[in-house]
Design an enzyme around this catalytic site. Structure first.
Site, mmCIF file in Angstrom:
data_model
loop_
_atom_site.group_PDB
_atom_site.id
_atom_site.type_symbol
_atom_site.label_atom_id
_atom_site.label_comp_id
_atom_site.label_asym_id
_atom_site.label_seq_id
_atom_site.Cartn_x
_atom_site.Cartn_y
_atom_site.Cartn_z
ATOM 1 N N TYR A 57 -0.842 8.633 -5.759
ATOM 2 C CA TYR A 57 -2.124 9.289 -5.993
ATOM 3 C C TYR A 57 -1.851 10.530 -6.941
ATOM 4 O O TYR A 57 -3.228 10.457 -7.410
ATOM 5 C CB TYR A 57 -2.657 9.776 -4.497
ATOM 6 C CG TYR A 57 -3.295 8.864 -3.174
ATOM 7 C CD1 TYR A 57 -4.005 8.252 -3.123
ATOM 8 C CD2 TYR A 57 -1.643 7.941 -2.664
ATOM 9 C CE1 TYR A 57 -4.232 6.789 -2.399
ATOM 10 C CE2 TYR A 57 -2.328 7.179 -1.725
ATOM 11 C CZ TYR A 57 -3.573 6.948 -1.341
ATOM 12 O OH TYR A 57 -3.622 5.785 -0.504
ATOM 13 N N ASN A 78 -14.020 2.016 -3.686
ATOM 14 C CA ASN A 78 -13.450 0.853 -4.832
ATOM 15 C C ASN A 78 -14.788 -0.401 -4.191
ATOM 16 O O ASN A 78 -14.404 -0.691 -3.273
ATOM 17 C CB ASN A 78 -12.202 0.063 -4.388
ATOM 18 C CG ASN A 78 -12.152 -0.200 -5.141
ATOM 19 O OD1 ASN A 78 -12.692 -1.251 -5.930
ATOM 20 N ND2 ASN A 78 -10.354 -1.115 -5.225
ATOM 21 N N GLU A 113 2.764 -9.445 -4.200
ATOM 22 C CA GLU A 113 3.220 -8.755 -5.256
ATOM 23 C C GLU A 113 4.245 -9.113 -6.123
ATOM 24 O O GLU A 113 5.374 -9.429 -7.206
ATOM 25 C CB GLU A 113 2.370 -7.925 -6.503
ATOM 26 C CG GLU A 113 1.004 -8.022 -6.778
ATOM 27 C CD GLU A 113 -0.135 -6.800 -6.873
ATOM 28 O OE1 GLU A 113 0.451 -6.005 -7.710
ATOM 29 O OE2 GLU A 113 -1.313 -6.980 -6.427
ATOM 30 N N CYS A 128 -6.494 -1.537 -6.318
ATOM 31 C CA CYS A 128 -6.682 -0.419 -5.138
ATOM 32 C C CYS A 128 -4.880 0.159 -4.777
ATOM 33 O O CYS A 128 -4.739 1.059 -3.682
ATOM 34 C CB CYS A 128 -7.630 0.593 -4.203
ATOM 35 S SG CYS A 128 -8.386 -0.844 -2.758
ATOM 36 N N HIS A 129 -4.738 -1.282 -3.555
ATOM 37 C CA HIS A 129 -3.360 -1.933 -2.775
ATOM 38 C C HIS A 129 -2.424 -0.978 -3.225
ATOM 39 O O HIS A 129 -1.271 -0.840 -3.517
ATOM 40 C CB HIS A 129 -3.360 -2.431 -2.020
ATOM 41 C CG HIS A 129 -3.170 -4.222 -3.155
ATOM 42 N ND1 HIS A 129 -4.105 -4.932 -3.968
ATOM 43 C CD2 HIS A 129 -2.137 -4.546 -3.695
ATOM 44 C CE1 HIS A 129 -3.841 -5.217 -5.193
ATOM 45 N NE2 HIS A 129 -3.013 -5.720 -5.302
#
Length: 141
Positions: A74, A97, A132, A105-106
């Protein structure tokens, strides 16, 4: 699973081009992530993304700077967006979002390395990050 059948909803031939692009991008994200880099991003018409605000700046910065399989704190995202003292405001931007996954945003985590909160639930955030990471490792081969 990537082998899961993907069904096109009824009336697909009547879908707008941005919706078709969104479907194709999401299908690629979950089933063939390497293709996402070559696909156009769907058009973003949400008012929040059209405004000149810190939230909009954070979301656009996240989209541009934090690639598939990467994560950012962040605090670092606040710095990238132009205000290194606004880490809490970045959290607010993530909550605002309008299109999670497309604007990833993850991928925003705590400075400690912990995943932090996620509107879709922490298990979903962990799954997306793992998805991912595993897919990016496959690309490396």
């Amino acid at each position: 699973e990537s082998s899961a059948a993907w069904e096109v909803c009824e009336g697909a031939e009547e879908m707008t081009e941005p919706l078709k692009q969104c479907m194709a991008w999401l299908h690629a994200y979950f089933c063939q992530p390497a293709r996402t880099v070559s696909l156009p991003m769907p058009a973003f018409h949400h008012p929040l993304l059209q405004q000149d605000s810190f939230t909009g700046q954070v979301l656009w910065t996240l989209l541009r700077e934090v690639k598939f399989g990467e994560a950012v704190s962040y605090k670092r995202l606040a710095e990238l967006a132009g205000n290194g003292r606004a880490a809490r405001a970045v959290g607010g931007a993530m909550r605002s979002n309008p299109i999670p996954i497309l604007i990833p945003c993850h991928r925003v985590i705590r400075s400690s390395g912990q995943s932090g909160n996620y509107g879709g639930g922490n298990l979903m955030k962990e799954w997306l990050l793992s998805h991912e990471k595993l897919q990016k490792e496959k690309w490396a081969y």
